[in-house]
Design an enzyme around this catalytic site. Structure first.
Site, PDB file in Angstrom:
ATOM      1  N   THR A  75       0.756  -1.522  -0.185  1.00  0.00           N
ATOM      2  CA  THR A  75       0.054   0.524  -0.200  1.00  0.00           C
ATOM      3  C   THR A  75       0.264   0.869  -0.141  1.00  0.00           C
ATOM      4  OG1 THR A  75      -2.136  -1.046   1.106  1.00  0.00           O
ATOM      5  CG2 THR A  75      -1.939   1.326   1.024  1.00  0.00           C
ATOM      6  N   ASP A 134       2.618 -12.240   5.241  1.00  0.00           N
ATOM      7  CA  ASP A 134       3.373 -11.160   4.851  1.00  0.00           C
ATOM      8  C   ASP A 134       3.863 -10.800   6.009  1.00  0.00           C
ATOM      9  OD1 ASP A 134       1.847 -10.610   2.268  1.00  0.00           O
ATOM     10  OD2 ASP A 134       0.557  -8.767   4.497  1.00  0.00           O
TER      11      ASP A 134
END
Length: 548
Positions: free
Chosen positions: A90, A384
């Site tokens: 992001t 992640d």
């Protein structure tokens, strides 16, 4: 002179740049609200009606129905960030969008794209150098700091509720698959770490297990369920009657002929089972099907068999127990077998397989959650975090989070801009402004005043507090490193590099030519369509609108 087909569409010069920048910014703005601990989730519904609820940047962009070539280039930024660093997708996409927004302001001032591209390139090099200078070293055995890295990665995701336990499991997983190379560096082989999920129980019941976990049942009730020391056969061939390659018909004229036909099938199945018995196998994990009659014969021989084992599980079992994946029973020998202990958890309906000997390696992180949606999002967050911790161990550098690194690098870039001649100086300053998007968005997503927050952060960094970042829970500016908000330096460097290259690639385009075959949906009046109605056939951002 007309040299293009009637249906071809073309946008040139400033209109092309404006079109590309709008498309890229639309992608960036779609994921901005997910950034940080207070970021919001997105619900994505695909064409089959399957629902995904997540705030993972790359997952959102991959699931969205993006129908625009420029927007797809920005999605590649997120995918590259995911592959190289594991997290920060992001951030990378948001910075790319902000770079293009600031570049558009410079284009309006008649600054040539080439000067902007050069300025961004210089700023990116200086920024990465600054990150390296600011970064602090971390040792692979510094468990406490590595857990902070994992917790920071999971903060704001569904896995946050049990982040203490999960962070501990993640660090233990990475430690289990880390080896020291001859040159003193550390290599983390996540291929030896498997993630399995199970619904119906609390996330707090998640655990790390040696070996593999197979979520399957025995094919026959009379089969043994556990072995302390088992010879394991990994089979990629069905234990069934072989079918012919061509369509055939068998004409039966009497019951005797039918019986002979059935007897021949039974004989063939017996032969396959006998080959397994002769090899000395105690346990069979078969990737294909197992005939009902073959199940009966295997059970009579005291062999445990599991069918329809996932290809990925078979590959992982090969690392855990050793041996080879056999594709032809006729060539099966004892040397093809692996060795390990196999046990059955009747309550969870799982097989635990642990390798024996020094060559055995592999661990499984068993994640539990109440529902499929919950456990899927926890798996994304843990995946992640695993990548982030492994990157930290391999790279050995960390930085303070909470926007601290971005504000400090931006401050240094503004000082550096004075040494850059020409119009490139403005591009370097624009790059610095773009980096400060991160603390601004963190503040916005937490319901704080982004301008006041940025002023406080700049003031703290001007006073020499390199670690000053935003505490989104209290709204205060503090030493985020000491507060446990720690991120890998490599992820920041990769985000800067990917965002800059994507922005420069978009800025370099001054002409878009689309053949009719590129048309998919939408028209020039759709939101995000091309300036002046051009390029509507390329779909504008219509597909994105449907996904959000």
């Amino acid at each position: 002179m007309i040299i293009m087909g009637e249906d071809a569409q073309r946008v040139k010069d400033r209109d092309a740049q404006e079109y590309n920048i709008q498309a890229a910014r639309a992608v960036a703005e779609a994921v901005r609200s997910t950034l940080g601990p207070k970021g919001m989730d997105k619900m994505l519904v695909d064409s089959m009606g399957d629902v995904t609820i997540t705030n993972d940047g790359v997952t959102i962009l991959q699931e969205m129905d993006i129908d625009n070539p420029t927007a797809e280039m920005i999605v590649e930024v997120a995918e590259t960030q995911e592959d190289e660093a594991g997290d920060g997708t992001t951030t990378a996409v948001a910075i790319a969008g902000e770079l293009l927004k600031n570049a558009e302001d410079l284009l309006d001032q008649d600054i040539h794209p080439t000067a902007i591209i050069k300025g961004f390139h210089l700023a990116s090099q200086e920024a990465r150098s600054a990150v390296d200078d600011i970064a602090e070293s971390v040792e692979p055995d510094d468990t406490e700091l590595l857990q902070k890295v994992a917790e920071t990665s999971m903060t704001g995701k569904s896995s946050e509720l049990n982040k203490d336990l999960l962070a501990q499991l993640i660090v233990e997983t990475v430690e289990a698959v880390t080896v020291e190379a001859d040159d003193g560096s550390y290599i983390v082989d996540l291929a030896n770490a498997n993630i399995e999920t199970q619904t119906g129980r609390s996330t707090g019941d998640s655990e790390l297990l040696n070996g593999a976990v197979i979520d399957k049942d025995p094919v026959h009730d009379d089969m043994p369920s556990s072995f302390d020391e088992a010879s394991v056969l990994l089979l990629n061939e069905p234990i069934e009657v072989e079918e012919t390659d061509v369509d055939t018909q068998v004409n039966i004229e009497s019951p005797d002929q039918l019986q002979k036909f059935l007897d021949q099938e039974e004989k063939e199945l017996k032969q396959k089972v006998q080959q397994i018995v002769d090899s000395g196998a105690d346990v069979v994990f078969c990737q294909k099907g197992i005939d009902d009659l073959a199940q009966h014969y295997l059970a009579k021989e005291g062999i445990l068999a599991v069918r329809r084992t996932k290809k990925s599980d078979i590959a992982f079992l090969r690392d855990v127990v050793g041996g080879n994946v056999v594709s032809d029973l006729d060539s099966l020998t004892e040397d093809d077998l692996g060795y390990g202990s196999v046990s059955r958890d009747g309550e969870d309906e799982l097989f635990y397989v642990e390798g024996l000997g020094d060559e055995a390696h592999g661990v499984t992180l068993l994640l539990r959650g109440s529902t499929d949606h919950v456990v899927d999002e926890i798996e994304r967050g843990v995946t992640d975090a695993l990548d982030v911790v492994s990157t930290t161990v391999s790279d050995g550098r960390v930085v303070a989070g909470g926007g601290a690194i971005e504000v400090e690098v931006a401050r240094r870039l503004r000082s550096y801009a004075g040494s850059v001649g020409g119009r490139e100086q403005l591009a370097v300053e624009a790059f610095a402004d773009a980096l400060e998007l991160v603390p601004r968005v963190l503040a916005e997503n937490a319901g704080l005043d982004s301008i006041d927050t940025l002023v406080k952060l700049r003031e703290a960094h001007e006073d020499g507090d390199v670690r000053a970042g935003l505490n989104v829970f209290s709204g205060d500016v503090e030493d985020t490193f000491e507060a446990g908000v720690v991120e890998p330096a490599h992820a920041k460097e990769q985000a800067l590099s990917s965002a800059t290259e994507a922005a420069n690639l978009v800025l370099k385009i001054d002409d878009i030519i689309a053949a009719d075959e590129l048309s998919t949906s939408g028209d020039g009046d759709e939101e995000g369509g091309a300036p002046g109605g051009g390029m509507g056939g390329m779909g504008g951002m219509g597909g994105m609108g449907g996904a959000m």
